[in-house]
Design an enzyme around this catalytic site. Structure first.
Site, PDB file in Angstrom:
ATOM      1  N   ASN A 175     -92.538  19.209  77.603  1.00  0.00           N
ATOM      2  CA  ASN A 175     -92.488  20.605  78.145  1.00  0.00           C
ATOM      3  C   ASN A 175     -91.110  21.795  77.407  1.00  0.00           C
ATOM      4  O   ASN A 175     -90.653  22.630  77.207  1.00  0.00           O
ATOM      5  CB  ASN A 175     -91.345  21.037  79.638  1.00  0.00           C
ATOM      6  CG  ASN A 175     -90.043  19.137  79.873  1.00  0.00           C
ATOM      7  OD1 ASN A 175     -90.477  18.332  79.448  1.00  0.00           O
ATOM      8  ND2 ASN A 175     -89.123  19.854  80.200  1.00  0.00           N
ATOM      9  N   GLY A 228     -95.041  18.393  91.067  1.00  0.00           N
ATOM     10  CA  GLY A 228     -94.932  17.618  90.590  1.00  0.00           C
ATOM     11  C   GLY A 228     -94.390  16.631  90.077  1.00  0.00           C
ATOM     12  O   GLY A 228     -94.111  15.122  90.046  1.00  0.00           O
ATOM     13  N   THR A 229     -92.476  17.005  90.770  1.00  0.00           N
ATOM     14  CA  THR A 229     -91.752  16.305  90.679  1.00  0.00           C
ATOM     15  C   THR A 229     -91.719  14.737  91.622  1.00  0.00           C
ATOM     16  O   THR A 229     -91.785  13.680  91.571  1.00  0.00           O
ATOM     17  CB  THR A 229     -90.647  16.839  90.889  1.00  0.00           C
ATOM     18  OG1 THR A 229     -89.882  17.886  90.218  1.00  0.00           O
ATOM     19  CG2 THR A 229     -89.520  15.340  91.241  1.00  0.00           C
ATOM     20  N   SER A 242     -98.882  20.036  88.900  1.00  0.00           N
ATOM     21  CA  SER A 242     -97.620  21.166  89.114  1.00  0.00           C
ATOM     22  C   SER A 242     -98.790  22.984  89.688  1.00  0.00           C
ATOM     23  O   SER A 242     -98.938  23.272  87.946  1.00  0.00           O
ATOM     24  CB  SER A 242     -96.905  21.218  89.438  1.00  0.00           C
ATOM     25  OG  SER A 242     -96.165  21.879  89.787  1.00  0.00           O
ATOM     26  N   ALA A 243     -98.971  23.456  90.297  1.00  0.00           N
ATOM     27  CA  ALA A 243     -99.848  24.733  90.264  1.00  0.00           C
ATOM     28  C   ALA A 243     -98.222  25.415  90.432  1.00  0.00           C
ATOM     29  O   ALA A 243     -99.402  26.492  89.640  1.00  0.00           O
ATOM     30  CB  ALA A 243     -99.748  24.799  92.442  1.00  0.00           C
ATOM     31  N   GLN A 297     -97.308  20.290  81.890  1.00  0.00           N
ATOM     32  CA  GLN A 297     -97.271  21.091  80.543  1.00  0.00           C
ATOM     33  C   GLN A 297     -98.462  20.967  80.031  1.00  0.00           C
ATOM     34  O   GLN A 297     -98.986  21.742  78.451  1.00  0.00           O
ATOM     35  CB  GLN A 297     -96.099  20.786  79.333  1.00  0.00           C
ATOM     36  CG  GLN A 297     -94.766  20.718  80.283  1.00  0.00           C
ATOM     37  CD  GLN A 297     -94.470  21.992  80.450  1.00  0.00           C
ATOM     38  OE1 GLN A 297     -94.995  23.312  79.808  1.00  0.00           O
ATOM     39  NE2 GLN A 297     -93.423  22.498  81.652  1.00  0.00           N
ATOM     40  N   CYS A 311     -84.658  22.256  84.562  1.00  0.00           N
ATOM     41  CA  CYS A 311     -83.572  21.636  85.149  1.00  0.00           C
ATOM     42  C   CYS A 311     -82.251  21.007  84.678  1.00  0.00           C
ATOM     43  O   CYS A 311     -82.010  20.731  85.554  1.00  0.00           O
ATOM     44  CB  CYS A 311     -84.777  19.998  85.545  1.00  0.00           C
ATOM     45  SG  CYS A 311     -85.844  20.287  86.446  1.00  0.00           S
ATOM     46  N   THR A 331     -98.528  17.430 107.255  1.00  0.00           N
ATOM     47  CA  THR A 331     -99.145  18.262 107.591  1.00  0.00           C
ATOM     48  C   THR A 331     -99.854  18.622 105.728  1.00  0.00           C
ATOM     49  O   THR A 331     -98.113  19.364 105.475  1.00  0.00           O
ATOM     50  CB  THR A 331     -98.959  19.347 108.430  1.00  0.00           C
ATOM     51  OG1 THR A 331     -99.280  18.451 109.759  1.00  0.00           O
ATOM     52  CG2 THR A 331     -99.682  20.665 108.508  1.00  0.00           C
TER      53      THR A 331
HETATM   54  N1  PLP Z   1     -92.501  17.352  84.388  1.00  0.00           N
HETATM   55  C1  PLP Z   1     -92.998  18.307  83.810  1.00  0.00           C
HETATM   56  C2  PLP Z   1     -93.123  18.126  82.106  1.00  0.00           C
HETATM   57  C3  PLP Z   1     -92.114  19.204  83.826  1.00  0.00           C
HETATM   58  O1  PLP Z   1     -91.399  20.419  83.076  1.00  0.00           O
HETATM   59  C4  PLP Z   1     -91.982  20.011  85.087  1.00  0.00           C
HETATM   60  C5  PLP Z   1     -91.778  21.173  85.117  1.00  0.00           C
HETATM   61  O2  PLP Z   1     -90.350  21.574  84.891  1.00  0.00           O
HETATM   62  C6  PLP Z   1     -91.924  19.250  86.516  1.00  0.00           C
HETATM   63  C7  PLP Z   1     -92.572  17.386  85.794  1.00  0.00           C
HETATM   64  C8  PLP Z   1     -91.346  18.964  87.910  1.00  0.00           C
HETATM   65  O3  PLP Z   1     -92.479  19.733  88.322  1.00  0.00           O
HETATM   66  P1  PLP Z   1     -92.154  20.502  89.146  1.00  0.00           P
HETATM   67  O4  PLP Z   1     -91.172  21.748  89.293  1.00  0.00           O
HETATM   68  O5  PLP Z   1     -93.239  21.013  90.416  1.00  0.00           O
HETATM   69  O6  PLP Z   1     -91.595  19.566  90.268  1.00  0.00           O
END
Ligand code: PLP
Length: 384
Positions: A148, A69-70, A196-197, A176, A322, A234
Site C-alpha cells: 500500500n 479488509g482488516t 475491500s470495497a 491494493q 493507519c 446480519t
Molecule cells: N490491507 C491493505 C494493503 C490496505 O491498504 C488496507 C487499507 O489501507 C487494509 C488492508 C485495510 O482495509 P480496511 O480499511 O477495509 O480495513
C-alpha cells in the site's frame, strides 16, 4: 480539492451511492427471512456475491462478506491457525499492512513462531528466506499482493508454489491490487484472498474474503448461520449492494481507467524527478502498481510537506493512513533499507478514477515550490 490519496480511500462513485440509496429506500428485509421481502434482499446480495466472485475468477460460494479488509485479513489468519492446532508457526512478509502484521504479532505473543520475510531495496520478498522459513509446523503463509505504501507487486505465483510444495496454504491481502490490476485466484493459486470495497469507489465498512473450496478454516465470528456459518451477524446489505455496484463499474470501465491513470502517474513521476533536485523514488521500477508513487525528499520532514500541500487543498499521505499519527518511521520504508531520517521524508501520492490532468498540473506546480521553499530555509544542501 486535489485528492491524491486514493490508496487510503477512494471517493464513492456516484453510481454506487445511487444504487445504495435506492436499495436502502426499497429494501429493509433481513436476507435470512424466508418471506418475500427477505428473499428479495437475499437475491440482491447473491447477485453482488456472484459478480464479485466472477471478477476474481472464483465461485460465489467461495466469497465471504466481512466488515472490512482488516476483518478479512484477521479472519483468514486466525481462521487457518485455529483450524490447524497441530501447527505453531506462521510466515508473513515484513511489509504487510498492520491488519496482517498486528494479527501475526498477537499470535507471536500467544506463543506461536512468526517469521517475517525480508524484502530487497525494491520491496520484493526474499524467496530464499521464505523457502527456508517453511517447516512442517507452518500453518499459513500470508504475503500481500502489492504494498500500500510503495506499490511493489509480489511474485505471488512463485510464493504459492513454494508453500504448496510443502502443503501450506497461502493467504494474500489483495486490497491494493483489486481493481488496479488483474486479480485472478485461479492464476494466482492462492487459498485465501482479501479485498475491500472502499478502495474501489465503494462504501467503507465492507470487505470480502475469498476462501478456496476445500480450505479448512474456522469461523472468526460465532452466532447465526450467515455467510455459510463463516461470518455470523446480519449482513451489511446496503454495503454489499454498493460493493457489487463498484465491481460492476470495474467490469465496465476498470481497464480504461487503469491505462489513463498509468499515463497520468508517469507524467507526474517524470515531472517530479525532473523538476525537483535530489528526490528518491521508492518501489520497484517495473513490478509495481503504477498509480502509487512514493518519493523521499532528503533533508525534509514528510509531515511538513503534507501540511504545506494541505494548505493548497492537495491531499497526499506520508504512508499508510493507519500509521499517519505515529511518530515512528514507516516499517515498509525501513524494510527497503531507508535510514529513519530518509523514511521520515517520504510522501505517497496515489491516483484514482477521479484524478484529472489538471490535478497533476497543480501538483507539479505546487510541490517543487514547497520543496524549494523548505530547502531554502533548512540547512540542507542538494549535495549532502
Ligand atoms: N490491507 C491493505 C494493503 C490496505 O491498504 C488496507 C487499507 O489501507 C487494509 C488492508 C485495510 O482495509 P480496511 O480499511 O477495509 O480495513
Amino acid at each position: 480539492m486535489v485528492y491524491l490519496d486514493n490508496n487510503a480511500t477512494t471517493p464513492v462513485d456516484p453510481a454506487v451511492a445511487e444504487a445504495m440509496s435506492q436499495f436502502l429506500k426499497d429494501h429493509f428485509g433481513n436476507p435470512s427471512s424466508l418471506y418475500p421481502i427477505g428473499r428479495a434482499v437475499r437475491d440482491r446480495v447473491t447477485e453482488a456475491r456472484e459478480r464479485i466472485a466472477r471478477y476474481i475468477g472464483a465461485q460465489r460460494s467461495e466469497i465471504v462478506f466481512t466488515g472490512s479488509g482488516t476483518e478479512s485479513d484477521n479472519a483468514a489468519i486466525f481462521g487457518i491457525v485455529n483450524a490447524r492446532p497441530e501447527k505453531n508457526a506462521v510466515v508473513v512478509s515484513a511489509i504487510e499492512h498492520p491488519a496482517v502484521l498486528e494479527a501475526a504479532r498477537y499470535l507471536e505473543k500467544k506463543g506461536l513462531d512468526v517469521f517475517y520475510v525480508p524484502v530487497d531495496a525494491a520491496g520484493t520478498v526474499d524467496l530464499d528466506f521464505l523457502r527456508d522459513s517453511l517447516t512442517p509446523r507452518t500453518a499459513l503463509v500470508s504475503i500481500m499482493h502489492a504494498n500500500n505504501e510503495i506499490g511493489t507487486i509480489q511474485p505471488l505465483e512463485e510464493i504459492v508454489k513454494i508453500a504448496h510444495d510443502k502443503d501450506i496454504p497461502v493467504h494474500t491481502d489483495a486490497v491494493q491490487t483489486f481493481g488496479k490490476m488483474d486479480v485472478d485466484v485461479e492464476k494466482l493459486g492462492v487459498d485465501l484472498l482479501t479485498i475491500s470495497a472502499h478502495k474501489v469507489y465503494g462504501p467503507k465498512g465492507v470487505g470480502a474474503l475469498f476462501v478456496r473450496k476445500g480450505t479448512v478454516i474456522h469461523p472468526y465470528l460465532h452466532g447465526g448461520h450467515q455467510e455459510r456459518g463463516m461470518r455470523a451477524g446480519t449482513e451489511n446489505t446496503a454495503g454489499i449492494i454498493g460493493f457489487g455496484e463498484a465491481v460492476r463499474l470495474l467490469e465496465d470501465r476498470g481497464r480504461k481507467d487503469r491505462s489513463r491513470l498509468e499515463k497520468l502517474a508517469e507524467t507526474l513521476k517524470k515531472g517530479i524527478e525532473s523538476g525537483i533536485p535530489n528526490v528518491r523514488f521508492n518501489g520497484h521500477p517495473e513490478r509495481r502498481i503504477k498509480s502509487t508513487l512514493n518519493f523521499a525528499f532528503p533533508g525534509l520532514e514528510s509531515e511538513a510537506i503534507l501540511l504545506a500541500l494541505a494548505t493548497k487543498d492537495i491531499c497526499v499521505s506520508t504512508g499508510s493512513a493507519c500509521s499517519e499519527d505515529s511518530e515512528e518511521a514507516s516499517h515498509v520504508l525501513m524494510a527497503i533499507g531507508l535510514k529513519p531520517e530518509i523514511a521520515r521524508s517520504c510522501i505517497r501520492i496515489s491516483l484514482g478514477r477521479f484524478t484529472t490532468e489538471e490535478d497533476i498540473a497543480v501538483m507539479l506546480r505546487e510541490l517543487p515550490e514547497i520543496v524549494a521553499k523548505f530547502r531554502s530555509i533548512s540547512s540542507f544542501s542538494a549535495d549532502d
